[in-house]
Design a protein around this motif. Structure first.
Motif, PDB file in Angstrom:
ATOM      1  N   HIS A 158       0.823  -1.196   0.000  1.00 30.53           N
ATOM      2  CA  HIS A 158       0.000   0.000   0.000  1.00 30.53           C
ATOM      3  C   HIS A 158       0.864   1.256   0.000  1.00 30.53           C
ATOM      4  O   HIS A 158       1.971   1.260   0.535  1.00 30.53           O
ATOM      5  CB  HIS A 158      -0.920   0.005   1.220  1.00 30.53           C
ATOM      6  CG  HIS A 158      -1.901  -1.129   1.222  1.00 30.53           C
ATOM      7  ND1 HIS A 158      -3.102  -1.068   0.554  1.00 30.53           N
ATOM      8  CD2 HIS A 158      -1.835  -2.345   1.808  1.00 30.53           C
ATOM      9  CE1 HIS A 158      -3.745  -2.205   0.723  1.00 30.53           C
ATOM     10  NE2 HIS A 158      -3.008  -2.996   1.479  1.00 30.53           N
TER      11      HIS A 158
ATOM     12  N   GLN B 191     -13.328   4.255   5.785  1.00 37.12           N
ATOM     13  CA  GLN B 191     -12.554   3.754   6.913  1.00 37.12           C
ATOM     14  C   GLN B 191     -12.827   4.548   8.175  1.00 37.12           C
ATOM     15  O   GLN B 191     -13.009   3.989   9.253  1.00 37.12           O
ATOM     16  CB  GLN B 191     -11.063   3.803   6.570  1.00 37.12           C
ATOM     17  CG  GLN B 191     -10.181   3.086   7.590  1.00 37.12           C
ATOM     18  CD  GLN B 191     -10.429   1.588   7.607  1.00 37.12           C
ATOM     19  OE1 GLN B 191      -9.929   0.855   6.782  1.00 37.12           O
ATOM     20  NE2 GLN B 191     -11.237   1.129   8.551  1.00 37.12           N
TER      21      GLN B 191
ATOM     22  N   LEU C 243     -11.836  -3.222   7.454  1.00 40.36           N
ATOM     23  CA  LEU C 243     -10.625  -2.705   6.822  1.00 40.36           C
ATOM     24  C   LEU C 243     -10.891  -2.407   5.354  1.00 40.36           C
ATOM     25  O   LEU C 243     -11.363  -3.279   4.615  1.00 40.36           O
ATOM     26  CB  LEU C 243      -9.479  -3.710   6.949  1.00 40.36           C
ATOM     27  CG  LEU C 243      -9.031  -4.041   8.379  1.00 40.36           C
ATOM     28  CD1 LEU C 243      -7.885  -5.044   8.347  1.00 40.36           C
ATOM     29  CD2 LEU C 243      -8.618  -2.786   9.125  1.00 40.36           C
TER      30      LEU C 243
ATOM     31  N   THR D 221      -9.283  -2.032   2.077  1.00 39.02           N
ATOM     32  CA  THR D 221      -7.982  -2.492   1.588  1.00 39.02           C
ATOM     33  C   THR D 221      -7.328  -1.536   0.593  1.00 39.02           C
ATOM     34  O   THR D 221      -6.116  -1.591   0.405  1.00 39.02           O
ATOM     35  CB  THR D 221      -8.121  -3.866   0.936  1.00 39.02           C
ATOM     36  OG1 THR D 221      -9.101  -3.800  -0.109  1.00 39.02           O
ATOM     37  CG2 THR D 221      -8.560  -4.902   1.965  1.00 39.02           C
TER      38      THR D 221
ATOM     39  N   LEU E 284      -4.394   1.907   7.061  1.00 39.74           N
ATOM     40  CA  LEU E 284      -4.524   0.476   7.313  1.00 39.74           C
ATOM     41  C   LEU E 284      -3.826   0.078   8.614  1.00 39.74           C
ATOM     42  O   LEU E 284      -4.359  -0.706   9.404  1.00 39.74           O
ATOM     43  CB  LEU E 284      -3.929  -0.310   6.140  1.00 39.74           C
ATOM     44  CG  LEU E 284      -4.760  -0.333   4.857  1.00 39.74           C
ATOM     45  CD1 LEU E 284      -3.997  -1.040   3.753  1.00 39.74           C
ATOM     46  CD2 LEU E 284      -6.100  -1.020   5.083  1.00 39.74           C
TER      47      LEU E 284
ATOM     48  N   ASN F   4      -5.693  -1.481  11.801  1.00 40.63           N
ATOM     49  CA  ASN F   4      -5.258  -2.752  12.386  1.00 40.63           C
ATOM     50  C   ASN F   4      -4.923  -2.605  13.863  1.00 40.63           C
ATOM     51  O   ASN F   4      -5.311  -3.440  14.688  1.00 40.63           O
ATOM     52  CB  ASN F   4      -4.037  -3.283  11.621  1.00 40.63           C
ATOM     53  CG  ASN F   4      -4.427  -4.030  10.361  1.00 40.63           C
ATOM     54  OD1 ASN F   4      -5.374  -4.822  10.354  1.00 40.63           O
ATOM     55  ND2 ASN F   4      -3.724  -3.785   9.288  1.00 40.63           N
TER      56      ASN F   4
END
Length: 403
Positions: free
Chosen positions: A6, A119, A141, A143, A150, A154
């Protein structure tokens, strides 16, 4: 399967801004060119072949007859075509294209920002649920978001999982603590009530039995207080320079009667001097807990081996016995509060189940660690790792600290 790489947040946002801006410029340029092309082919379509041929010749070489060239252009495109003016047709078309492109710009920006908004919306919804005390939700999440988002999501989910674990442990700890506190308290109250009711004689023997239960209750409350301070990060350590081998031998001297009664031998292997800056009493408590735990699980005639050695990270102290060890399913929980192995389920044999939990907290307070494993051959292996002592810390301590 390779993990998708990413982009960083800066690159992610910059890429989308550049794509939107470039798309708008391209659309406007294409629209302006399209108008020119349509107008051009419309004009030359209405020219006679001779006039068109003359136009091509003069366009390539206008100095031949510049007046005639302007006459053809003014006749075909209009006299205002070559007149500089803010109200010319080109500016009007540009305004029209900008108005038409504005919805596209808005939609493209909303589409580009969708991963971030999706998000953040998920994080906000889950945060509201967590604020109400429900730790069973996880943020979804997205992606195709940037790397930082991200990682944040997490870590947010990991934090919720950790809070859920803490909540379960806290509830289990409260139930276990209540049970452990109730046992000696009930025994003491029952014995006293029996003496009041003249079921038992109020003699020294009965009073000593009550005192034993009260001492057990006092030790348990002290242990719980210690663990609460450690969990809150309020554990105070009185650090000085100490010799780990000397502290270990001192604790073995205290346990000598129990070791002799169990016909057990303990050997210490140390190939150097092991000076360390730490809390001598607390580290001695760790050694005492480990030795008593091994003494509790071993049988008569078993042996214990203690080894001290240097590692690149600091000091390693291993305790290994030749006893039967512990159950495999108990090993992962050996440092949890109020846990006891099968051979030590009873309070009079296994204590409160807080000893190894206390040992772990003391090691963590020293920035160290403690682990337990089952060797292939036999017994239980407990390893204590303590970090390297900085020399500047040794030099800053007074001379009478045991150096």
């Amino acid at each position: 399967m390779r993990n998708k790489k990413h982009k960083s947040l800066l690159l992610w946002i910059s890429t989308r801004i550049i794509v939107v801006a470039a798309s708008v410029l391209f659309i406007i340029m294409f629209a302006m060119w399209s108008i020119y092309a349509v107008q051009y082919y419309w004009v030359i379509h209405h020219m006679s072949p001779a006039e068109y041929q003359e136009f091509l010749t003069l366009r390539a070489n206008p100095h031949i007859n510049i007046s005639r060239f302007h006459e053809i252009v003014d006749a075909g495109w209009g006299i205002g075509y070559s007149t500089p003016s803010i109200t010319s047709l080109n500016w009007g078309w540009l305004l029209i294209f900008l108005i038409l492109a504005t919805p596209f710009i808005i939609l493209r920006c909303l589409r580009a920002a969708r991963p971030l908004t999706a998000q953040f919306s998920s994080l906000t919804e889950v945060a509201e649920i967590v604020a109400q005390g429900n730790f069973n939700q996880q943020a979804k999440l997205v992606t195709d978001g940037p790397e930082e988002m991200l990682r944040f999501s997490n870590n947010f989910n990991k934090m919720i999982s950790q809070l859920a674990l803490y909540e379960r442990e806290l509830k289990a700890s409260h139930v276990a603590a209540a049970h452990e506190l109730r046992s000696p308290l009930t025994a003491a109250m029952g014995r006293l009530q029996g003496m009041i009711d003249h079921v038992f004689p109020a003699d020294e023997k009965q009073l000593n039995m009550v005192m034993t239960q009260l001492k057990s209750l006092s030790h348990l409350t002290d242990d719980l207080h210690f663990l609460s301070l450690a969990s809150a990060g309020q554990l105070t350590l009185h650090r000085n320079v100490l010799n780990l081998e000397s502290v270990l031998k001192e604790r073995l001297t205290w346990l000598k009667p129990q070791l002799e009664a169990a016909n057990m031998s303990v050997s210490i292997e140390a190939d150097d001097e092991f000076y360390y800056v730490g809390d001598e009493f607390r580290l001695g408590q760790v050694f005492n807990i480990i030795l008593e735990n091994m003494l509790r699980y071993c049988s008569k005639g078993d042996r214990m081996f203690v080894r001290l050695r240097h590692t690149p990270q600091g000091f390693e102290i291993t305790f290994q016995d030749t006893g039967p060890g512990v159950a495999i399913d108990y090993l992962p929980h050996i440092f949890e509060r109020f846990t006891r192995g099968e051979r030590s389920r009873a309070r009079d044999l296994g204590g409160s189940g807080l000893g190894l939990s206390i040992a772990k907290e003391i090691c963590v307070a020293h920035q160290g660690s403690i682990t337990a494993t089952m060797p292939v051959d036999k017994g239980l292996l407990i390893t204590v790792n303590l970090p390297i002592l900085p020399h500047k810390l040794i030099d800053s301590l007074p001379e009478d600290t045991g150096r």
